[in-house]
Every structure is written in structure tokens, then in C-alpha cells.
Design an enzyme around this catalytic site. Sequence first.
Site, PDB file in Angstrom:
ATOM      1  N   THR A 182       0.814  -1.218   0.000  1.00 18.53           N
ATOM      2  CA  THR A 182       0.000   0.000   0.000  1.00 18.53           C
ATOM      3  C   THR A 182       0.848   1.268   0.000  1.00 18.53           C
ATOM      4  O   THR A 182       0.592   2.203  -0.771  1.00 18.53           O
ATOM      5  CB  THR A 182      -0.926   0.015   1.226  1.00 18.53           C
ATOM      6  OG1 THR A 182      -1.594  -1.240   1.340  1.00 18.53           O
ATOM      7  CG2 THR A 182      -1.951   1.130   1.119  1.00 18.53           C
ATOM      8  N   HIS A 242      -8.939   0.213   2.242  1.00 17.24           N
ATOM      9  CA  HIS A 242      -8.819  -1.238   2.355  1.00 17.24           C
ATOM     10  C   HIS A 242     -10.209  -1.888   2.261  1.00 17.24           C
ATOM     11  O   HIS A 242     -10.329  -3.110   2.363  1.00 17.24           O
ATOM     12  CB  HIS A 242      -8.227  -1.629   3.716  1.00 17.24           C
ATOM     13  CG  HIS A 242      -6.756  -1.349   3.862  1.00 17.24           C
ATOM     14  ND1 HIS A 242      -5.834  -1.598   2.871  1.00 17.24           N
ATOM     15  CD2 HIS A 242      -6.042  -0.873   4.926  1.00 17.24           C
ATOM     16  CE1 HIS A 242      -4.621  -1.277   3.307  1.00 17.24           C
ATOM     17  NE2 HIS A 242      -4.724  -0.838   4.538  1.00 17.24           N
ATOM     18  N   ARG A 281      -1.035  -9.189  -3.234  1.00 19.83           N
ATOM     19  CA  ARG A 281       0.286  -9.765  -2.940  1.00 19.83           C
ATOM     20  C   ARG A 281       0.112 -11.219  -2.507  1.00 19.83           C
ATOM     21  O   ARG A 281      -0.960 -11.600  -2.022  1.00 19.83           O
ATOM     22  CB  ARG A 281       0.933  -8.947  -1.812  1.00 19.83           C
ATOM     23  CG  ARG A 281       2.378  -9.271  -1.492  1.00 19.83           C
ATOM     24  CD  ARG A 281       2.840  -8.404  -0.330  1.00 19.83           C
ATOM     25  NE  ARG A 281       4.284  -8.505  -0.089  1.00 19.83           N
ATOM     26  CZ  ARG A 281       4.910  -7.907   0.924  1.00 19.83           C
ATOM     27  NH1 ARG A 281       4.229  -7.158   1.768  1.00 19.83           N
ATOM     28  NH2 ARG A 281       6.212  -8.042   1.082  1.00 19.83           N
ATOM     29  N   ARG A 317       9.260  -2.321   6.703  1.00 23.20           N
ATOM     30  CA  ARG A 317       9.980  -3.422   7.339  1.00 23.20           C
ATOM     31  C   ARG A 317      11.011  -3.997   6.377  1.00 23.20           C
ATOM     32  O   ARG A 317      12.191  -3.792   6.526  1.00 23.20           O
ATOM     33  CB  ARG A 317       9.009  -4.510   7.813  1.00 23.20           C
ATOM     34  CG  ARG A 317       9.653  -5.531   8.750  1.00 23.20           C
ATOM     35  CD  ARG A 317       8.644  -6.564   9.216  1.00 23.20           C
ATOM     36  NE  ARG A 317       8.205  -7.435   8.142  1.00 23.20           N
ATOM     37  CZ  ARG A 317       8.837  -8.536   7.750  1.00 23.20           C
ATOM     38  NH1 ARG A 317       9.953  -8.901   8.354  1.00 23.20           N
ATOM     39  NH2 ARG A 317       8.372  -9.275   6.757  1.00 23.20           N
TER      40      ARG A 317
END
Length: 327
Positions: free
Chosen positions: A80, A139, A161, A293
Site C-alpha cells: 500500500t 482497504h 500480494r 519493514r
Amino acid sequence: MAPAQDLPVKYLQEEEGLTQDSKDLLSSLPRDKAWVLSHIYQYQGFWHPTKQLLSVIAFQQGFQAHDTDLLLVTTPKSGTTWLKAMAFAILNRVRYTYTDHPLLTKNPHELVPFLEQKYVDNPVPDLTSFTSPRLFSTHTPYVSLPESIKESKCKLVYLCRDPKDVLISFWHFTNKLRPKNLGPNSLEDVFERFCRGVCIYGPFWDHVLGYWKESLESPERICFLKFEEIKKEPKLHLTKLAEFLGYPFSLEEEKEGVLEEILRLCSFENLSNLEVNKTGKLASGEENNAFFRRGEVEDWVNYLTTEMIERLDQITEQKLQGFGLKF
């Protein structure tokens, strides 16, 4: 569960201070254990924490789409942040240079807000500051979108994904958001819930299929993208994204290296190393660095057992069978 007096204010607010109508609604819905706070509720086939559910309903009932609106849609942890950065950079490439670009000082989620979050505690949010074409994100599953979006000519970009990477990324992300006194969720625990579809905006497969089917019916309105394919050929998909949004790159821009500049600006390496994304915080409370991350493909190999991989792959194959969609 921890005693009420030991929980942070945000946790207590999740269930308290609700109107009687909201309490009645929640009591009528299927309920399960949430990944971050207390409970998660099933509405129109999908799971939401308390405040999220109420904001999705307010968004569903109150948002009025414009034909020129552009909406970025994802399941959580599907790329996103990257999609928001690229779309914002495409639309504003004439307006800003790469030395004064808003992406250098603001998180992509601040520049391209989630529409449902605009409706948290505010049934009529002020959207007048957004000029045409308005660029938003959500979302929200297709079934729960406002009718004004479904009936308008606005364009939707959907990014999905591999569910194994979604699971791992979501596990790390939600553990960062959990109050410390609740402790982290174990991978085994969230794996079981993910497989049952009990996760925020889940079931994952139903969310993806909802938009996949609509993209087949209306490809001129819904562009369906895969995270892995963008990672493999970023320049190709940046070009396709710009064309779909109605802002194609000119031959002159291609020769001048504009595409490469945008890809560098929006890269995980660049965005994650910006000061705003290391130390900043969104108005909704999340630390900006929680959204960065690894951003890699197949990170799941470092966490999932062979049995987990086989089970998830089997579920994915069963759920998507006959629809022409594969990961």
C-alpha cells in the site's frame, strides 16, 4: 486478557463511548478475537475492529464519489505505501521537483489518506481541500464500497500480494501496534486465524476475488496489479499505472529519465531512510516506521514451516480455482 485498569486508553476507547445503536449493531454481528486490541466483528462477510467497522459503515453511507476520483485499494500489507507513493508522484510530477517533493517530508499515508479513516468519529468529514482529481485510498472490500463509487466513472487501482507474504508482514505490523502488556501474538496463533479468514479486512481471498471479478467486468475502471510483478518490472508497471490513471509519460519525459527518478524517489530504500519515516507518526497514532519493514518478495520462507506453506497454498488454490487468478 489484561484487567481493564491495566489497558491503555486507546484499548478502552475501542469498546467504550459507543452509541446505543452502535452497541446494538455490534451485539448482532459474529465476533472473534482481534489481532491488535479486543474484538473483531464480521460485517458483510469481512472482519473489522470496532472503530474500523463503524468508520467503514459511515464511509459506505456518506461518501459521494466524483467521476474524476482515483482510488487506490489494497488488502493490508500488500504494498500500500509503495503504491501510494508512486501514484502521488505520477499525478504531481509537474507540480514538484525532486528537491522539494512532499514525499521527502511527509509519509505517503498522509499524502494519500485512507477514506474510511476520514470517517472515524466524523460522519461528514471535510474533503474540500482535495482538488480534482482527488486521490484517495481504502482497504474496504468491494461489497462494502459506497454505491456512489460503484455507480461513478472514478477509477480504482487494486494491488494484491502473495498471501504468505501478507500474513508475515501483517503479523509483524500488528505486533508493533499491540499494547506491550498484552504481549505479541505468536505466528502459530495468527496463522490459524488468517487461514480461517479472521483478520482485518479478511478473508484475504474474498477481498482479492471481489476486485478481481470486477476488474474483468470493467477493466477500464479497475486496474488489477500484483506486488510481485511490479517488483520484477517496476518501470513497465509504473508506465501502465500512469496510463491507467490518465497521466501517461511523454516520450520526452522517458528520455529525460523521469520514470527512473520517480522509481528512485518511491523506492523502499529511499522512503525508509527519510527522517519523517524514521521518527514521524500518523494522526491515527501509528509510527511511520511501522510501515517500512522489508518490502521484499518471499520473505515468508524465513518464517513458515513446510506444513504451513502447503496449507496456505492449498487454501489459495481452492479459493481461487476457476477464476483465472494465480500467485
